[in-house]
Design a protein around this motif. Structure first.
Motif, PDB file in Angstrom:
ATOM      1  N   PHE A 145       0.923  -1.246  -0.073  1.00 35.28           N
ATOM      2  CA  PHE A 145      -0.114   0.015  -0.171  1.00 35.28           C
ATOM      3  C   PHE A 145       1.020   1.182   0.052  1.00 35.28           C
ATOM      4  O   PHE A 145       0.640   2.148  -0.674  1.00 35.28           O
ATOM      5  N   LEU A 146       1.949   1.274   0.490  1.00 38.39           N
ATOM      6  CA  LEU A 146       2.707   2.331   0.740  1.00 38.39           C
ATOM      7  C   LEU A 146       4.071   2.290  -0.270  1.00 38.39           C
ATOM      8  O   LEU A 146       4.446   3.417  -0.056  1.00 38.39           O
ATOM      9  N   THR A 147       4.076   1.556  -0.958  1.00 42.37           N
ATOM     10  CA  THR A 147       5.084   1.374  -2.050  1.00 42.37           C
ATOM     11  C   THR A 147       4.839   0.987  -3.458  1.00 42.37           C
ATOM     12  O   THR A 147       3.579   0.387  -3.451  1.00 42.37           O
ATOM     13  N   PRO A 148       5.682   1.030  -4.420  1.00 46.45           N
ATOM     14  CA  PRO A 148       5.105   0.530  -5.872  1.00 46.45           C
ATOM     15  C   PRO A 148       5.018  -0.956  -5.903  1.00 46.45           C
ATOM     16  O   PRO A 148       5.099  -1.453  -7.107  1.00 46.45           O
ATOM     17  N   ILE A 149       5.360  -1.722  -5.114  1.00 42.86           N
ATOM     18  CA  ILE A 149       4.967  -3.284  -4.910  1.00 42.86           C
ATOM     19  C   ILE A 149       3.735  -3.443  -5.192  1.00 42.86           C
ATOM     20  O   ILE A 149       2.765  -2.888  -4.904  1.00 42.86           O
ATOM     21  N   THR A 150       3.731  -4.294  -6.325  1.00 45.77           N
ATOM     22  CA  THR A 150       2.445  -4.553  -6.987  1.00 45.77           C
ATOM     23  C   THR A 150       1.492  -5.612  -6.133  1.00 45.77           C
ATOM     24  O   THR A 150       2.032  -6.707  -5.520  1.00 45.77           O
ATOM     25  N   PHE A 151       0.311  -5.546  -6.282  1.00 44.30           N
ATOM     26  CA  PHE A 151      -0.643  -6.600  -5.514  1.00 44.30           C
ATOM     27  C   PHE A 151      -0.788  -7.845  -6.551  1.00 44.30           C
ATOM     28  O   PHE A 151      -1.802  -8.197  -6.661  1.00 44.30           O
ATOM     29  N   HIS A 152       0.015  -8.581  -6.480  1.00 44.46           N
ATOM     30  CA  HIS A 152      -0.306  -9.948  -7.249  1.00 44.46           C
ATOM     31  C   HIS A 152       0.495 -10.991  -6.770  1.00 44.46           C
ATOM     32  O   HIS A 152       2.002 -10.577  -6.276  1.00 44.46           O
ATOM     33  N   LEU A 153       0.297 -12.202  -6.797  1.00 44.18           N
ATOM     34  CA  LEU A 153       1.168 -13.327  -6.209  1.00 44.18           C
ATOM     35  C   LEU A 153       2.263 -13.861  -7.122  1.00 44.18           C
ATOM     36  O   LEU A 153       3.269 -14.471  -6.812  1.00 44.18           O
ATOM     37  N   ASN A 154       2.075 -13.475  -8.461  1.00 38.42           N
ATOM     38  CA  ASN A 154       2.941 -13.962  -9.361  1.00 38.42           C
ATOM     39  C   ASN A 154       4.274 -13.186  -9.144  1.00 38.42           C
ATOM     40  O   ASN A 154       4.270 -12.252  -8.740  1.00 38.42           O
ATOM     41  N   ASN A 155       5.444 -13.939  -9.440  1.00 42.55           N
ATOM     42  CA  ASN A 155       6.678 -13.480  -9.055  1.00 42.55           C
ATOM     43  C   ASN A 155       6.986 -12.271 -10.309  1.00 42.55           C
ATOM     44  O   ASN A 155       6.555 -12.398 -11.491  1.00 42.55           O
ATOM     45  N   THR A 156       7.921 -11.512  -9.904  1.00 41.33           N
ATOM     46  CA  THR A 156       8.528 -10.534 -10.940  1.00 41.33           C
ATOM     47  C   THR A 156       9.840 -11.299 -11.327  1.00 41.33           C
ATOM     48  O   THR A 156      10.882 -11.246 -10.560  1.00 41.33           O
ATOM     49  N   PRO A 157      10.020 -11.990 -12.561  1.00 42.27           N
ATOM     50  CA  PRO A 157      11.042 -12.603 -13.084  1.00 42.27           C
ATOM     51  C   PRO A 157      12.492 -11.842 -12.754  1.00 42.27           C
ATOM     52  O   PRO A 157      13.526 -12.589 -12.254  1.00 42.27           O
ATOM     53  N   LYS A 158      12.725 -10.756 -13.228  1.00 40.30           N
ATOM     54  CA  LYS A 158      14.064  -9.960 -13.015  1.00 40.30           C
ATOM     55  C   LYS A 158      14.238  -9.828 -11.419  1.00 40.30           C
ATOM     56  O   LYS A 158      15.335  -9.917 -11.105  1.00 40.30           O
ATOM     57  N   VAL A 159      13.151  -9.371 -10.664  1.00 45.09           N
ATOM     58  CA  VAL A 159      13.416  -9.101  -9.290  1.00 45.09           C
ATOM     59  C   VAL A 159      13.754 -10.561  -8.484  1.00 45.09           C
ATOM     60  O   VAL A 159      14.601 -10.758  -7.771  1.00 45.09           O
ATOM     61  N   THR A 160      13.055 -11.608  -8.834  1.00 42.08           N
ATOM     62  CA  THR A 160      13.496 -12.800  -8.253  1.00 42.08           C
ATOM     63  C   THR A 160      14.866 -13.239  -8.699  1.00 42.08           C
ATOM     64  O   THR A 160      15.585 -13.790  -7.693  1.00 42.08           O
ATOM     65  N   THR A 161      15.107 -13.100  -9.932  1.00 41.30           N
ATOM     66  CA  THR A 161      16.585 -13.410 -10.271  1.00 41.30           C
ATOM     67  C   THR A 161      17.564 -12.567  -9.283  1.00 41.30           C
ATOM     68  O   THR A 161      18.670 -13.236  -8.897  1.00 41.30           O
ATOM     69  N   PHE A 162      17.364 -11.480  -9.097  1.00 41.85           N
ATOM     70  CA  PHE A 162      18.175 -10.667  -8.266  1.00 41.85           C
ATOM     71  C   PHE A 162      18.105 -11.171  -6.894  1.00 41.85           C
ATOM     72  O   PHE A 162      19.238 -11.331  -6.370  1.00 41.85           O
ATOM     73  N   LEU A 163      16.985 -11.349  -6.291  1.00 45.98           N
ATOM     74  CA  LEU A 163      16.712 -11.804  -4.834  1.00 45.98           C
ATOM     75  C   LEU A 163      17.351 -13.165  -4.636  1.00 45.98           C
ATOM     76  O   LEU A 163      18.045 -13.678  -3.546  1.00 45.98           O
ATOM     77  N   PHE A 164      17.448 -14.217  -5.767  1.00 47.35           N
ATOM     78  CA  PHE A 164      17.892 -15.456  -5.737  1.00 47.35           C
ATOM     79  C   PHE A 164      19.028 -15.702  -6.379  1.00 47.35           C
ATOM     80  O   PHE A 164      19.117 -16.674  -7.113  1.00 47.35           O
ATOM     81  N   SER A 165      19.904 -14.783  -6.711  1.00 50.85           N
ATOM     82  CA  SER A 165      20.966 -14.746  -7.480  1.00 50.85           C
ATOM     83  C   SER A 165      22.230 -15.886  -7.270  1.00 50.85           C
ATOM     84  O   SER A 165      22.703 -16.110  -8.048  1.00 50.85           O
ATOM     85  N   GLU A 166      22.167 -16.421  -6.003  1.00 48.55           N
ATOM     86  CA  GLU A 166      23.054 -17.489  -5.600  1.00 48.55           C
ATOM     87  C   GLU A 166      22.690 -18.689  -6.130  1.00 48.55           C
ATOM     88  O   GLU A 166      23.539 -19.370  -6.495  1.00 48.55           O
ATOM     89  N   VAL A 167      21.564 -19.089  -6.551  1.00 53.04           N
ATOM     90  CA  VAL A 167      21.274 -20.017  -7.241  1.00 53.04           C
ATOM     91  C   VAL A 167      20.944 -20.105  -8.563  1.00 53.04           C
ATOM     92  O   VAL A 167      20.824 -20.807  -9.367  1.00 53.04           O
ATOM     93  N   LEU A 168      20.190 -18.928  -9.070  1.00 50.00           N
ATOM     94  CA  LEU A 168      19.715 -18.889 -10.482  1.00 50.00           C
ATOM     95  C   LEU A 168      20.763 -18.214 -11.481  1.00 50.00           C
ATOM     96  O   LEU A 168      20.631 -18.325 -12.439  1.00 50.00           O
ATOM     97  N   TRP A 169      21.765 -17.475 -10.929  1.00 47.32           N
ATOM     98  CA  TRP A 169      22.904 -17.224 -11.725  1.00 47.32           C
ATOM     99  C   TRP A 169      22.594 -16.439 -12.981  1.00 47.32           C
ATOM    100  O   TRP A 169      22.931 -16.760 -14.138  1.00 47.32           O
ATOM    101  N   GLY A 170      21.524 -15.475 -12.913  1.00 49.24           N
ATOM    102  CA  GLY A 170      21.098 -14.826 -14.099  1.00 49.24           C
ATOM    103  C   GLY A 170      19.753 -15.342 -14.748  1.00 49.24           C
ATOM    104  O   GLY A 170      19.132 -14.583 -15.598  1.00 49.24           O
ATOM    105  N   ASP A 171      19.707 -16.645 -14.573  1.00 50.19           N
ATOM    106  CA  ASP A 171      18.539 -17.218 -15.317  1.00 50.19           C
ATOM    107  C   ASP A 171      17.245 -16.759 -14.678  1.00 50.19           C
ATOM    108  O   ASP A 171      16.920 -16.169 -13.473  1.00 50.19           O
ATOM    109  N   GLU A 172      16.328 -16.285 -15.501  1.00 51.30           N
ATOM    110  CA  GLU A 172      14.750 -15.662 -14.858  1.00 51.30           C
ATOM    111  C   GLU A 172      13.761 -16.799 -15.191  1.00 51.30           C
ATOM    112  O   GLU A 172      13.585 -17.655 -15.910  1.00 51.30           O
TER     113      GLU A 172
END
Length: 282
Positions: A145-172
């Motif tokens: 509600f307070l930020t630009p975070i979107t209201f859906h449960l689907n992940n954002t591929p690029k953001v997920t890649t950044f948050l889990f970079s230790e295992v995804l290694w750039g893959d989306e």
């Protein structure tokens, strides 16, 4: 005493709402830390938005990747944020069941059976963990509600890649809402509830401080040993098959955690029937 009144009593006395305010604060700090990291990344990569609710749900119990024992550095990397979140859930359920016996002794069973008393404590423990996860969702939704975070449960591929970079290694990867709920909410909830129930069961035979330390050591052991049957691993999203082809399967983790949960309830039921309450009165 009727069973529903016993449950009502335990929920009223055992749920300490001030502690849940602390839980909200802990989740808020965690969300803020993740949000700032995502914000810097999105600004640097010119990505619109700051991720989705699903991204932050995945990141709350991210944990750590499966350790590569050839690396000395990885052997000392402990997921501190993950341990704090898991440990505080243990803290919420640490001592109430033991206090119910030590303070009241035999008097607690004058108006109810031992079995009903124990089952009421099990329900209290489960509700306590459920409210803890509700605090997580309140914080994430509030942040949306307070930020630009979107209201859906689907992940954002690029953001997920950044948050889990230790295992995804750039893959989306793109995840369905059902996968996010399963790995980010249901598995951690069942896992934390099972360990909290083990702690509640141990409180029947040892001091609450000792049972807390034993259960907390289970989480630490899970960080070092990524075995699907070692309870605790199920609460680490990063170790799931979502992000690692050799990761842990949701079905196996659900079965292991559920079996331990039911086993703790059964063992506690037997222990309370045999517990010597006369010695507690002296």
């Amino acid at each position: 005493m009727r069973f529903y009144r016993l449950i009502s009593y335990d929920l009223h006395r055992g749920l300490q709402w001030k502690k849940y305010l602390i839980a909200v604060l802990i989740f808020a700090v965690r969300v803020f830390t993740v949000y700032r990291s995502v914000q810097f990344y999105c600004d640097a990569e010119s990505i619109t938005g700051q991720g989705s609710i699903g991204d932050y749900m995945l990141c709350m119990f991210r944990g750590m990747a499966i350790m590569q024992y050839g690396s000395i550095e990885e052997k000392v990397l402990i997921p501190i944020e993950w341990l704090i979140l898991c440990g505080f859930c243990l803290y919420l359920t640490a001592a109430y069941s033991a206090q119910g016996i030590s303070v009241q002794g035999q008097q607690v069973f004058i108006r109810t059976s031992r079995g009903k008393w124990w089952l009421s404590k099990c329900i209290w423990c489960t509700v306590s963990c459920a409210i803890y996860f509700a605090c997580e969702m309140v914080v994430i939704i509030g942040a949306a509600f307070l930020t630009p975070i979107t209201f859906h449960l689907n992940n954002t591929p690029k953001v997920t890649t950044f948050l889990f970079s230790e295992v995804l290694w750039g893959d989306e990867i793109s995840l369905m809402p059902t996968s996010v709920i399963l790995y980010a909410v249901l598995l951690p909830f069942i896992t934390l509830t099972a360990i909290s129930m083990i702690q509640t069961c141990l409180n029947l035979v040892i001091r609450p401080a000792v049972s807390f330390l034993i259960c907390f050591m289970v989480y630490i052991a899970a960080a070092y040993f990524p075995n699907g049957w070692l309870i605790g691993n199920g609460a680490m999203v990063m170790r799931s098959q979502l992000f690692d082809a050799n990761g842990l399967a949701a079905e196996k983790e659900l079965i292991a955690a559920s079996l331990l949960l039911l086993l703790s309830v059964g063992v506690g039921y037997i222990l309370i029937q045999r517990k010597d309450l006369i010695s507690l009165e002296k």
